[in-house]
Design an enzyme around this catalytic site. Structure first.
Site, PDB file in Angstrom:
ATOM      1  N   ASN A  79      51.111   7.639  35.740  1.00 42.76           N
ATOM      2  CA  ASN A  79      52.435   7.317  36.212  1.00 42.76           C
ATOM      3  C   ASN A  79      53.656   8.065  36.027  1.00 42.76           C
ATOM      4  O   ASN A  79      54.846   7.935  36.193  1.00 42.76           O
ATOM      5  CB  ASN A  79      52.573   5.816  35.429  1.00 42.76           C
ATOM      6  CG  ASN A  79      53.041   5.964  33.917  1.00 42.76           C
ATOM      7  OD1 ASN A  79      52.586   6.965  33.548  1.00 42.76           O
ATOM      8  ND2 ASN A  79      53.343   4.929  33.425  1.00 42.76           N
ATOM      9  N   VAL A 116      47.092  18.049  28.656  1.00 39.68           N
ATOM     10  CA  VAL A 116      45.414  18.485  28.305  1.00 39.68           C
ATOM     11  C   VAL A 116      45.002  17.828  29.935  1.00 39.68           C
ATOM     12  O   VAL A 116      43.980  18.578  30.335  1.00 39.68           O
ATOM     13  CB  VAL A 116      45.007  17.383  27.267  1.00 39.68           C
ATOM     14  CG1 VAL A 116      43.575  17.695  27.178  1.00 39.68           C
ATOM     15  CG2 VAL A 116      45.766  17.975  25.824  1.00 39.68           C
ATOM     16  N   THR A 132      46.119  20.329  19.922  1.00 38.39           N
ATOM     17  CA  THR A 132      45.789  21.307  20.943  1.00 38.39           C
ATOM     18  C   THR A 132      47.165  21.819  21.492  1.00 38.39           C
ATOM     19  O   THR A 132      48.235  21.162  21.463  1.00 38.39           O
ATOM     20  CB  THR A 132      45.131  20.211  22.261  1.00 38.39           C
ATOM     21  OG1 THR A 132      43.826  19.975  21.415  1.00 38.39           O
ATOM     22  CG2 THR A 132      45.003  21.246  23.338  1.00 38.39           C
ATOM     23  N   GLY A 187      49.234  15.026  32.663  1.00 39.52           N
ATOM     24  CA  GLY A 187      49.561  15.565  31.506  1.00 39.52           C
ATOM     25  C   GLY A 187      49.119  17.149  30.977  1.00 39.52           C
ATOM     26  O   GLY A 187      48.467  18.001  31.916  1.00 39.52           O
ATOM     27  N   TYR A 217      32.712  -2.311  24.418  1.00 36.03           N
ATOM     28  CA  TYR A 217      32.173  -1.974  25.810  1.00 36.03           C
ATOM     29  C   TYR A 217      30.670  -1.542  25.845  1.00 36.03           C
ATOM     30  O   TYR A 217      29.803  -1.767  26.632  1.00 36.03           O
ATOM     31  CB  TYR A 217      33.264  -1.229  26.711  1.00 36.03           C
ATOM     32  CG  TYR A 217      34.069  -2.222  27.516  1.00 36.03           C
ATOM     33  CD1 TYR A 217      35.167  -2.881  26.806  1.00 36.03           C
ATOM     34  CD2 TYR A 217      33.799  -2.278  29.072  1.00 36.03           C
ATOM     35  CE1 TYR A 217      35.897  -3.725  27.784  1.00 36.03           C
ATOM     36  CE2 TYR A 217      34.799  -3.097  29.477  1.00 36.03           C
ATOM     37  CZ  TYR A 217      35.702  -3.698  28.862  1.00 36.03           C
ATOM     38  OH  TYR A 217      36.493  -4.581  29.656  1.00 36.03           O
ATOM     39  N   TYR A 222      51.113   4.685  17.855  1.00 36.51           N
ATOM     40  CA  TYR A 222      50.150   5.841  18.453  1.00 36.51           C
ATOM     41  C   TYR A 222      48.937   5.551  17.761  1.00 36.51           C
ATOM     42  O   TYR A 222      47.826   5.363  18.504  1.00 36.51           O
ATOM     43  CB  TYR A 222      50.614   6.916  18.267  1.00 36.51           C
ATOM     44  CG  TYR A 222      49.781   8.339  19.019  1.00 36.51           C
ATOM     45  CD1 TYR A 222      49.538   8.330  20.227  1.00 36.51           C
ATOM     46  CD2 TYR A 222      49.379   9.409  18.111  1.00 36.51           C
ATOM     47  CE1 TYR A 222      48.836   9.395  20.857  1.00 36.51           C
ATOM     48  CE2 TYR A 222      48.469  10.380  18.601  1.00 36.51           C
ATOM     49  CZ  TYR A 222      47.977  10.344  19.801  1.00 36.51           C
ATOM     50  OH  TYR A 222      47.448  11.245  20.687  1.00 36.51           O
ATOM     51  N   ASP A 256      50.320   3.219  37.116  1.00 37.38           N
ATOM     52  CA  ASP A 256      50.415   2.854  35.614  1.00 37.38           C
ATOM     53  C   ASP A 256      49.081   2.213  35.165  1.00 37.38           C
ATOM     54  O   ASP A 256      48.662   1.124  35.692  1.00 37.38           O
ATOM     55  CB  ASP A 256      51.489   1.904  35.384  1.00 37.38           C
ATOM     56  CG  ASP A 256      51.724   1.366  33.956  1.00 37.38           C
ATOM     57  OD1 ASP A 256      50.711   1.593  33.123  1.00 37.38           O
ATOM     58  OD2 ASP A 256      52.797   0.908  33.626  1.00 37.38           O
TER      59      ASP A 256
END
Ligand code: NAD
Length: 321
Positions: free
Chosen positions: A42, A22, A185, A20, A169, A155, A66
């Site tokens: 993906n 960034v 960005t 992508g 985590y 999103y 993916d």
């Protein structure tokens, strides 16, 4: 878990979303720093063409995968940067369930990889977790003002969940994690038609078409050049700081000012036209980057005029995508 303040060294990085916008710049930076890089993507919102430049580096490998499925990596990683997610409004509105899954299952799989390898983990979160903010500028302590059921929630809430999962985590499994909240960005490599403000304005200006600002154009944005953003992600990984840390340019501009600067830089005669406002579009957006300055020693180096000039120059050369 490491102590904040530690400068970590890495040999091999996994970058999800590495094909992508960034992600590709981050891969370039990591390769330039001498790391081996495995990009996992993906190609849902990007093209394999982005990888041409990266494939010239010996230390670069690409895995088409993916991330909502567990990642079958045969080798160990020292650091996992998790960027895989649709990011432009046009993409995530077209891929709503996929975006939620990338934030949920994708983040879990990337965290599991970091846990397996005892690797550092960096989540590419977003200023969208602040929603339409009621505090200004936005500091990391602010919890946000997000509509949980509107179209943009796929999103915003995916990223908020991803932040919660990353934090869990860290607490439950002791994984070394860092959360970067990236603000708008821009730079070379963006797709002209991905629905984001800067490529759209540049494309319109270069074609001499009206530059369309949504609403009154008086809503503000802060725009950060992509090389600065990529450097911020690396500095976060090296610092050992858990974040969240705002990564953005604190210089606030109205959308109309951005349109005017792009028109000036391109020398275009395009008029600036107002079109319908977008649902839940934030009215003001500007990061407080005191924390990034203090704990990462990071701040943007490229100002808006310089960055926009470089971006326009790239768009003039590039086939419009
Ligand atoms: P982008 O759409 O150019 O790149 C995202 C990449 O993720 C694409 O290559 C896409 O194919 C990949 N991807 C999506 N779903 C996937 C999946 N399930 N499995 C594997 N790969 C998948 O977007 P970008 O602007 O480069 O954004 C990268 C990250 O940075 C995103 O997580 C985004 O939320 C975050 N971010 C970006 C900005 C910005 O202004 N560009 C601002 C805030 C946060």
């Amino acid at each position: 878990m490491t102590n904040p303040g530690v400068t970590r060294r890495f040999e091999r990085a996994v970058v999800t979303g590495g094909a992508g916008f960034v992600g590709a710049h981050l891969c370039e930076l990591l390769l330039a720093e001498g790391l081996e890089v495995i990009a996992v993507d993906n190609l849902a919102t990007s093209s394999a063409d982005t990888l041409d430049g990266l494939r010239r580096h010996e230390g670069f490998r690409f895995l088409r995968h993916d991330v909502t499925h567990p990642m079958p990596l045969p080798c160990r990683a020292d650091v996992v940067f998790h960027l895989a997610s649709a990011a432009s409004p046009r993409d995530y509105l077209a891929l709503p369930i996929e975006t939620l899954r990338a934030g949920a299952h994708g983040t879990e799989n990337a965290l599991e990889l970091a846990r397996r390898d005892d690797a550092w983990f960096v989540l590419a979160s977003t200023s969208e977790v602040y929603g339409d903010p009621l505090e200004h500028p936005q500091r990391e302590e602010y919890w946000g003002n997000v509509n949980p059921i509107g179209p943009r929630s796929v999103y915003d809430e995916a990223k908020r969940y991803a932040e919660a999962l990353t934090s869990a985590y860290r607490r439950e499994h002791g994984v070394d994690t860092g959360i970067a909240r990236i603000f708008n960005t821009y730079g070379p490599g963006m797709r002209a038609h991905d629905g984001r403000m800067i490529p759209a304005f540049v494309d319109q200006a270069l074609k001499g078409e009206p530059i369309t600002v949504t609403g009154t154009g008086e809503q503000t944005r802060s725009i950060c050049y992509v090389e600065d953003t990529a450097r911020g992600l690396l500095e976060l990984a090296r610092s050992g700081h858990p974040g969240p840390v705002n990564i953005g340019n604190p210089h606030e501009l109205t959308v109309r000012q951005v349109a005017e600067r792009i028109r000036d830089i391109t020398g275009s005669g395009s008029p600036i036209e107002e079109i319908d406002a977008v649902v839940d579009d934030p009215k003001r957006r500007c990061p407080d980057i005191s924390l990034a300055r203090d704990v990462l020693g990071w701040e943007p180096k490229v100002d808006a005029d310089d960055g926009l000039r470089r971006t326009v120059a790239w768009f003039r050369r590039a086939p419009l995508r």
